[in-house]
Design an enzyme around this catalytic site. Sequence first.
Site, short mmCIF file in Angstrom:
data_model
loop_
_atom_site.label_atom_id
_atom_site.label_comp_id
_atom_site.label_asym_id
_atom_site.label_seq_id
_atom_site.Cartn_x
_atom_site.Cartn_y
_atom_site.Cartn_z
N HIS A 138 0.82 -1.21 0.00
CA HIS A 138 0.00 0.00 0.00
C HIS A 138 0.86 1.27 0.00
O HIS A 138 0.52 2.25 -0.66
CB HIS A 138 -0.92 0.00 1.22
CG HIS A 138 -1.82 -1.20 1.29
ND1 HIS A 138 -2.89 -1.38 0.43
CD2 HIS A 138 -1.81 -2.28 2.12
CE1 HIS A 138 -3.50 -2.51 0.72
NE2 HIS A 138 -2.86 -3.08 1.75
N ASN B 156 7.91 18.36 17.27
CA ASN B 156 8.21 17.03 16.78
C ASN B 156 8.67 17.05 15.33
O ASN B 156 9.54 16.26 14.93
CB ASN B 156 6.98 16.13 16.93
CG ASN B 156 7.27 14.69 16.57
OD1 ASN B 156 7.99 13.98 17.25
ND2 ASN B 156 6.70 14.23 15.45
N ARG C 108 12.31 17.86 15.18
CA ARG C 108 13.13 16.76 15.68
C ARG C 108 13.27 15.62 14.68
O ARG C 108 14.27 14.91 14.67
CB ARG C 108 12.55 16.20 16.98
CG ARG C 108 12.67 17.10 18.18
CD ARG C 108 12.37 16.33 19.46
NE ARG C 108 11.02 15.81 19.46
CZ ARG C 108 9.99 16.40 20.07
NH1 ARG C 108 10.16 17.52 20.72
NH2 ARG C 108 8.78 15.86 20.03
N TYR D 185 22.60 23.23 21.76
CA TYR D 185 21.62 23.28 22.86
C TYR D 185 22.22 22.75 24.16
O TYR D 185 22.21 23.45 25.19
CB TYR D 185 20.39 22.46 22.47
CG TYR D 185 19.30 22.46 23.52
CD1 TYR D 185 18.39 23.51 23.60
CD2 TYR D 185 19.18 21.41 24.41
CE1 TYR D 185 17.39 23.51 24.56
CE2 TYR D 185 18.19 21.40 25.39
CZ TYR D 185 17.30 22.45 25.44
OH TYR D 185 16.32 22.45 26.41
N SER E 111 20.27 28.03 13.06
CA SER E 111 19.73 27.29 11.92
C SER E 111 19.17 28.25 10.87
O SER E 111 19.41 28.07 9.66
CB SER E 111 18.64 26.33 12.40
OG SER E 111 18.11 25.59 11.32
N HIS F 292 20.72 28.73 7.02
CA HIS F 292 19.85 28.50 5.86
C HIS F 292 19.80 29.74 4.96
O HIS F 292 19.87 29.63 3.72
CB HIS F 292 18.44 28.12 6.31
CG HIS F 292 18.29 26.68 6.70
ND1 HIS F 292 18.69 26.19 7.92
CD2 HIS F 292 17.79 25.62 6.02
CE1 HIS F 292 18.43 24.89 7.98
NE2 HIS F 292 17.89 24.52 6.84
#
Length: 525
Positions: free
Chosen positions: A107, A386, A389, A404, A427, A431
């Site tokens: 699938h 999330n 991450r 961090y 970050s 970028h």
Amino acid sequence: QQQKCKQYMSAELKIPTPHSDCKTACILLGQSLKSDLMCQFENHIADFMDGLIEESMILEAAPVSAVFSSSLSDKERGKLRHLHPHSQGKQFISRRSLLDELFEVNHIRTIYHMFIAALILFILSTFVVDFIDEGRLVLDFDLLVYAFGQLPLVVCTWMCMFLSVLLVPYNLFHLWCQSQSSSHGKSRLCSWLFGSVYLIYQTLGLGFLPTYVVVTNSFPPASCFIIILEQVRLMMKTHSFIRENVPRVLTWKKDKNPAPVVPQLSQYLYFLFAPTLIYRDKYPRNPVIRWSYVATKLLQVLGCLFYTYYVFVRLCIPQFRSNSLHLFDLRAMVLCVFNSILPGVLVLLLGFFAFLHCWLNAFAEMLRFADRMFYKDWWNSTSYANYYRTWNVVVHDWLFYYVYRDFLWMSQKHFRTVALLCVFTLSAVVHEYILAVCFGFFYPVLFCLFMCFGLMFNFIVHDQRKGPIWNIFMWTSIFLGQGVIICLYSQEWYARHYCPQKESSFLDFLKPRSWSCQRPLMADS
């Protein structure tokens, strides 16, 4: 435990003699059954307690990475039981990429087939349009030829970058290790000296010179992306190598061990090619190389490249070629954003699949690198926390351990919000630096989206947000953000192409030209 049971039974059980009566035999048989049941019960209790102790050791080590890591699956928990429970760094284990496992389901593989069918339709539509307009089949790839121009100079620049990274940081570290065996004052002076040389190399040798070569030679976008992305990757690699090994030497000096553990050059060389930004002396390795798997992944990268080419040719260039540039037209801007959502999402998915899955897995297979968790199930995210991450685990690990967590260590675990802001800022700046150098103009669209909406959503749409509605919100915001990025950067690119300045200046590099360029787009792209 079984040995104790056997000794107990041999001592307690006595075989009756032929003259013993039936009652004595029954008593001895009952004692034997009782002893057997007690031994089995003690075995079950011992296994249960061992499992509890093992699970408690895993849970004891879990809070170290719980801030930035999602919940582990049962399969990953089972593999983690074999790891050292008190390790504070990233643990590498043997595991496959998630898409490789999902593609074994028919699938899910059908979705992959649907993307291939869409690529075939893109190719057919391009051939049909060219045949109608030109009266013949046109098989030119002018956009690809332009985007990957000056490849010989790109290869020479990359070779110089790689050789410098291979020789300079490793030799500096090796010399610094040798200086640590001298007196305290001399070793401290050597530390300042070698540290200063290393920072100068990172800033000028690896930071400034590649950018200077790219800008002065006017590299086209794709060639520029190759050099600048490699520049950022190698800088992160060298920092990880120094950051992981310096504490080991300082610990050796403090404990006065016989000799420091200095990595071999072959270990450092392997790390420079390994698909990870976290240095280790050893990584889990697969026993063999599946060259058919490598060929498949590299062919998929090539397919994604042509897929992106047809997305721009069929969906992006006609849209911006037919429009006229205005000072500011809200209606045209809104239409541009929504018309750019489809190509923006396709470019996002193709970039993820080509690099994070195919390219990294191909190199991992050639190096027999066994830990293939380069990403997680980011598509199921219900929170931006999330999503950040799980989208790119390779870069996330580097930001977590070296930005961090090191910030929290220096601040004695205070200012956690400031540490998170430092991660977002670094970050976003990197970028935007990559896009500014590769496109040739500074237009901080991605920086504003990342630092404003991304940071705001990280606190608003947090991990407590569950349910399908939040996943829908995630995808909607990602779609809209990709449309804004494709629309605004494309408009600025065309504005600088059709409204060139006679004399370029740094102020012109910073000032958006799409706000003042009113000339309509020509027929050529």
